[in-house]
Enzyme design. Structure first.
Site, mmCIF file in Angstrom:
data_model
loop_
_atom_site.group_PDB
_atom_site.id
_atom_site.type_symbol
_atom_site.label_atom_id
_atom_site.label_comp_id
_atom_site.label_asym_id
_atom_site.label_seq_id
_atom_site.Cartn_x
_atom_site.Cartn_y
_atom_site.Cartn_z
ATOM 1 N N HIS A 80 0.832 -1.203 0.000
ATOM 2 C CA HIS A 80 0.000 0.000 0.000
ATOM 3 C C HIS A 80 0.875 1.265 0.000
ATOM 4 C CE1 HIS A 80 -3.658 2.358 1.138
ATOM 5 N NE2 HIS A 80 -2.733 3.144 1.634
ATOM 6 N N GLU A 81 1.770 1.337 0.964
ATOM 7 C CA GLU A 81 2.611 2.541 1.070
ATOM 8 C C GLU A 81 3.547 2.661 -0.137
ATOM 9 O OE1 GLU A 81 1.568 4.622 3.088
ATOM 10 O OE2 GLU A 81 0.365 3.280 4.340
ATOM 11 N N HIS B 235 1.847 4.588 -2.786
ATOM 12 C CA HIS B 235 1.959 6.032 -2.558
ATOM 13 C C HIS B 235 3.345 6.524 -2.994
ATOM 14 C CE1 HIS B 235 -1.791 6.839 -0.489
ATOM 15 N NE2 HIS B 235 -1.568 5.933 0.452
ATOM 16 N N GLU C 46 -4.557 7.874 -2.983
ATOM 17 C CA GLU C 46 -5.035 6.597 -2.456
ATOM 18 C C GLU C 46 -5.365 5.624 -3.592
ATOM 19 O OE1 GLU C 46 -4.660 6.034 0.598
ATOM 20 O OE2 GLU C 46 -5.841 4.250 1.044
HETATM 21 ZN ZN ZN Z 1 -2.986 5.243 1.831
#
Ligand code: ZN
Length: 502
Positions: free
Chosen positions: A266-267, A270, A296
């Site tokens: 997830h990170e 980003h 996101e």
């Molecule tokens: Zn996030």
């Protein structure tokens, strides 16, 4: 470029550098700072914020913005990067100058202490310890909205800071539509809940091996550790001090596989965004994502559409079995794939499955609105939180730590932020649908462990632009239409009908 533009660029660089230095202090607070330093750190961040704010909202900035906007190369080239730098900075300027410097400083100082109070309250699972700070934070949010001004709802003013041009009424409508479709799907899956077990993920997975595996996948996605690093923090996040320094944090549970890997992916999503922003936007406020929702969409895409896909595990599962032969040697690919996609109403948002995730967001959005409107008092919040979890997810949190205290956002005054998570989920699928049309071999490349076609598309259509376009413009340019819940629901129905045999 003209004289005013060059002077503006120099001023924006000073402003950006002060802000980035503030972000570094904040990163340090979350990772390495001793707890006792919280008050002095709050003072330091308040000073930096004050200087940055004063510099940016000074009349000179406004003058340079207006002069630059009228210069050759800007006014006649509206789609140029330079014109975008003037346009977006002007937007920020108009917003920021409504807020008094003293308020900015007060907010910064308060949030550092409030955050520390939240950390301690969560550790003790005691909402009462955090309550006075949360009262302050919502008071300040109301004042902030009043300074910024709004037409329909104070929440609009706050939301606009995270998701430019998005309105509370539009979020309400999208969420109502989503809820209407999600709830029957959750029910249909719940009726078959017993058919999938996540027991294979709940074995002992030594920490170092988890970190090593997740970091390897993250690098194979394209995360450049020469301009990035991975640290540990209570709450996983990604922060950027420029596209040359983009850091992520993660956390490990040695008794549950999902936390480390999917949190890291997830990170990483980003971080890939921030590392991919065009150098033309360096040292300007545009060296950032178009909005939190678009940001996101990137993290959710790499975490879920890639990281929880069958093709991804076709590639990585044999490798994972070699890393954890005792834990996974006897677990088939199909069993594992189903386990990482298991749908189950749970307490913690960041660990929620794709289907129930948005229900967690709706709870927060609705409570924020009620707190802001004064319909709900902060002291009543834990009860209201638990009641809504019962209503939407059918479960009641056993304590505040896994209930109302689980997220850091409110402790640092991030009110109006939560809806962007759901908007990002919707955007992630809308984008992915288009990518699969543009790259018919996408799944094959993932099956081969090659993520460069996907990253290339994202760099080309999303990442490079930074904040050049509004979220709506960016989505329309990339996919041909504004944000819609339809691709997301189609994706969920197709994927989970197959997994659960609906
Ligand atoms: Zn996030």
């Amino acid at each position: 470029m003209g004289e005013a533009y060059n002077a503006l660029k120099a001023r924006l660089a000073d402003y950006t550098h002060l802000q980035q230095a503030g972000s570094l202090l904040s990163w340090d607070q979350e990772t390495y700072m001793p707890a006792g330093a919280v008050v002095s750190r709050g003072d330091q961040m308040a000073t930096l914020s004050k200087f940055a704010h004063e510099l940016f909202v000074a009349p000179k900035t406004g003058r340079l913005l207006r002069q630059a906007a009228a210069e050759e190369g800007i006014k006649d080239q509206p789609d140029s990067d330079e014109a975008a730098i003037v346009r977006v900075s002007m937007r920020d300027y108009k917003r920021e100058r409504k807020v008094p410097v003293a308020f900015v400083e007060e907010l910064e100082r308060t949030r550092a202490q409030s955050h520390q109070a939240w950390v301690e309250a969560r550790k003790a699972s005691d909402f009462k310890r955090f309550e006075p700070w949360l009262v302050k934070m919502f008071d300040m949010a109301r004042r902030y909205a009043d300074y910024l001004g709004y037409k329909e709802h104070p929440y609009d003013a706050l939301l606009d800071g995270f998701e430019p041009d998005m309105k509370t009424s539009a979020v309400r409508a999208t969420f109502a539509d989503l809820r209407e479709q999600l709830v029957p799907l959750v029910h249909a899956i719940s009726a078959k809940a017993d058919t999938i077990s996540d027991a294979p993920l709940r074995r002992h997975f030594p920490r170092e091996k988890q970190v090593e595996f997740a970091t390897r996948v993250s690098r194979q996605f394209g995360y450049d550790l020469n301009t990035g690093r991975v640290d540990f923090a209570a709450h996983p996040f990604c922060t950027s001090f420029s596209s040359q320094d983009v850091r992520i944090t993660t956390r490990v549970d040695d008794g549950f596989f999902n936390m480390m890997l999917f949190g890291t992916l997830h990170e990483t999503g980003h971080a890939l965004y921030d590392q991919g922003i065009d150098g033309a936007f360096a040292h300007t406020p545009l060296e950032n994502g178009a909005s939190l929702g678009i940001h996101e969409s990137q993290s959710r895409m790499w975490e879920n559409l890639v990281g929880r896909s069958h093709e991804f595990w076709e590639h990585y599962y044999p490798e994972l079995q070699q890393v954890f032969p005792d834990q996974l040697g006897q677990v088939s690919l199909e069993e594992f794939y189903r386990a990482v996609n298991r749908v189950s109403p749970s307490f913690i948002r960041v660990e929620a499955d794709e289907v129930t995730y948005n229900l967690h967001i709706m709870v927060r959005f609705e409570l924020e609105l009620e707190l802001l409107e004064g319909k709900l008092k902060v002291e009543e919040l834990p009860e209201a939180w638990n009641a809504r979890y019962k209503a939407y997810l059918g479960i009641t949190p056993p304590n505040d730590a896994v209930g109302v205290l689980q997220d850091t956002h409110w402790s640092i005054g991030l009110i109006g932020y939560f809806p962007t998570y759901s908007l990002g989920n919707l955007a992630s699928v809308q984008l992915y649908e288009k990518i699969e049309q543009d790259i018919p071999t996408l799944r094959d490349s993932i099956r081969a462990g090659d993520f460069s076609p996907l990253l290339g598309w994202l760099r080309q259509n999303i990442h490079q632009y930074g904040r050049k376009y509004t979220p709506d413009d960016l989505l329309k340019r990339a996919t041909g239409r504004s944000l819609s819940a339809e691709p997301y629901m189609n994706y969920l129905r197709a994927k989970y009908s197959a997994i659960y045999g609906l």
